[in-house]
Enzyme design. Structure first.
Site, mmCIF file in Angstrom:
data_model
loop_
_atom_site.group_PDB
_atom_site.id
_atom_site.type_symbol
_atom_site.label_atom_id
_atom_site.label_comp_id
_atom_site.label_asym_id
_atom_site.label_seq_id
_atom_site.Cartn_x
_atom_site.Cartn_y
_atom_site.Cartn_z
ATOM 1 C CB CYS A 1 0.629 5.867 -0.902
ATOM 2 S SG CYS A 1 -0.999 6.179 -0.206
ATOM 3 N NE ARG B 1 -3.823 1.892 -0.357
ATOM 4 C CZ ARG B 1 -3.483 2.731 -1.337
ATOM 5 N NH1 ARG B 1 -2.349 2.557 -1.974
ATOM 6 N NH2 ARG B 1 -4.260 3.723 -1.673
#
Lengths: 138, 285, 109
Positions: free
Chosen positions: B246, B242
């Site tokens: 990002c 993740r």
């Protein structure tokens, strides 16, 4: 503004395209619904479709249908490349003519449910589901 | 809390009625299976030094429908992967012919308090280890088995299983002592702007949580719910994967899952959630 | 060919005779829609669960036709009458010809 022949032609094409695109989507859906109903007239009432007003992700959208006395309920996503989603056929031991599942929506569109009642009549319910896109593509 | 609620309500209204309905009920409380109470809101840990007053689980920023999916283990598709992790826990592997269970017994007891304190310093190895690193250390050093790939299939299943038995325990990651250097490195990364969009973690998740970024409701980027089942890709997602997503979305070259930078960042971000419950596998959009 | 396909069902252990109960089912399955392409741009062939049925003591409770628009890891919730003690049989039919079944007994309390 001076309209040249070419500009007029382009504008006309643009209008035609704008009119045709949503029509094409709904034509496939009309066909799919007609396949389920056999072309019978479709009424309203007696069928509840529950779907989120806004889905956080189109990949997994929870929906429920409920039509007391129905023999089957079909679900259509009219804006999907293929509008058919599922058909629930209720048997003799169904405790209610209701079901919930999770579906894929290609974008913001109407979800339509059509119930076939025990007397052979059809009723329809629909709801728009707005499908959001993530913050920065993530 | 009142202020955060107000902030998001005002922002949602400003961006149009559409955004307003996407905002979840932030006052909802998370109880799993009707009995397991999860802390989704807590006073910010002291080490945040006032940067946040309150920390919130990502759960509170999600829509009602997404929130509900996490409230019953049968409705939570992440539990499919927990079941795989549980099977692996009891499966002997490697040259030693041992399973996790052979040393650690019943994970529901032995692993109950584990998720909440990771990443943590390992004295022998003299390094900060994420839970995934510790799982691989066990595999290679104790079982004679191959290391699992960081943030991928079987590793996430095992991490999700260990997290699931710790749900409800309070995140309490050590930020001082031997872990301090890595923690400071992670903090520096958190506040470093990257990419063509020139955004740091803090720009979105500290300064703008509760606001809408396009149609998405920005959370504080807490990781107490990882691994998380995302509706977007219908599978478990790891913390560092993740992070990569990002950073990539800021249009930057990213570090890789398993890199020392992301290990430090995981330690730091985990510590920002000290006080929240372990929640993994959570359900997010 | 889908891998690691595992059905899960939730049925109460017992019910009163004639009671209506809620059943939930979930099967791990990618539900590959046929609309996607792989990294080389080749279409990934459709591979879905296309039918799901639930029977109780041989009588139909529900019979569902699934299309590719059903999400990964198909989930259903529905209600069944329980006229007597017996066995629920759940069956999922895969495009590849595989059939997955699960059964649950229910007692009359």
């Amino acid at each position: 503004m001076k309209l040249t022949r070419r500009a007029t032609l382009l504008m006309a094409m643009g209008t035609a395209a704008a009119a045709v695109l949503p029509f094409r989507a709904s034509a496939a859906a009309e066909d799919a619904i007609a396949t389920f109903t056999g072309g019978a007239t479709v009424g309203a009432g007696g069928l509840t479709l529950t779907a989120p007003e806004i889905a956080e992700n189109g990949n997994t959208v929870p929906i429920s249908v409920d039509a007391p006395g129905a023999v089957s309920i079909a679900i259509f996503a009219v804006g999907n490349p293929t509008p058919d989603v599922a058909i629930f056929n209720f048997g003799a031991l169904s405790g209610s003519q209701s079901a919930s599942t999770r579906i894929r929506l290609a974008g913001t569109q109407d979800v339509v449910a059509v119930a076939k009642m025990a007397d052979g009549s059809f009723v329809k319910a629909s709801q728009e589901v707005k499908v959001t896109i993530g913050g920065c593509g993530g | 809390m009142k202020k955060a609620l107000l902030k998001s309500a005002i922002c949602a209204a400003a961006l149009g009625g559409f955004a307003h309905a996407a905002a979840a009920d932030e006052s909802a409380s998370l109880v799993i299976n009707g009995e397991l109470e999860i802390v989704t809101e807590a006073p910010a840990p002291a080490h945040l030094d006032g940067a946040l007053r309150t920390v919130y689980s990502g759960w509170v920023f999600r829509s009602d429908e997404t929130q509900v999916m996490q409230m019953d283990d049968f409705d939570n598709p992440g539990m499919i992967f927990v079941e795989s992790g549980m099977a692996d826990w009891n499966t002997a592997e490697g040259t030693e012919g041992k399973s996790c269970a052979d040393c650690h017994g019943d994970a529901e007891e032995s692993m109950r308090e584990v998720r909440a304190v990771y990443p943590k310093w390992n004295d022998e190895a003299e390094e900060v280890r994420t839970l995934q690193m510790q799982i691989n250390a066990c595999r290679t050093e104790q079982m004679g088995a191959e290391a699992l790939k960081t943030d991928a299939g079987s590793m996430l299943n095992m991490e999700a299983y260990i997290s699931s038995v710790g749900r409800g325990t309070i995140v309490n990651v050590a930020v001082d002592g031997p872990a301090q250097a890595a923690w400071e490195q992670g903090r520096d990364l958190y506040y470093t702007r990257t990419g063509q969009l020139d955004l740091s973690c803090a720009n979105c998740h500290e300064q703008n949580y509760g606001n809408m970024i396009r149609a998405d409701h920005l959370s504080q980027g807490q990781i107490n719910g990882f691994p998380t089942y995302r509706l977007k890709n219908a599978k478990l997602n790891g913390v560092q994967g993740r992070f990569k997503g990002c950073v990539r979305d800021t249009m930057a070259e990213t570090y890789s899952p398993g890199s020392p930078e992301f290990v430090a960042l995981e330690l730091y971000v985990a510590s920002r959630g000290n006080g929240l419950s372990v929640e993994g596998p959570s359900v997010r959009n | 060919m889908a891998e690691n396909v595992t059905p899960r069902v939730r049925v109460p252990r017992s019910a009163a005779a004639g009671e209506t109960i809620t059943i939930k089912t979930l099967i791990s399955h990618p539900m590959e829609s046929g609309q996607r392409k792989d990294s080389d741009g080749n279409p990934i062939p459709r591979s879905i669960i296309n039918r799901f049925t639930c029977e109780f003591n041989g009588e139909t409770v529900i019979d569902v036709q699934l299309e590719p628009a059903i999400s990964t890891n198909p989930y259903f919730e529905f209600e069944s009458l329980v006229p007597e003690a017996g066995t629920f049989v759940f069956t999922w039919y895969d495009d590849d010809g595989s059939v997955y079944t699960e059964s649950k007994d229910i007692a009359i309390a």
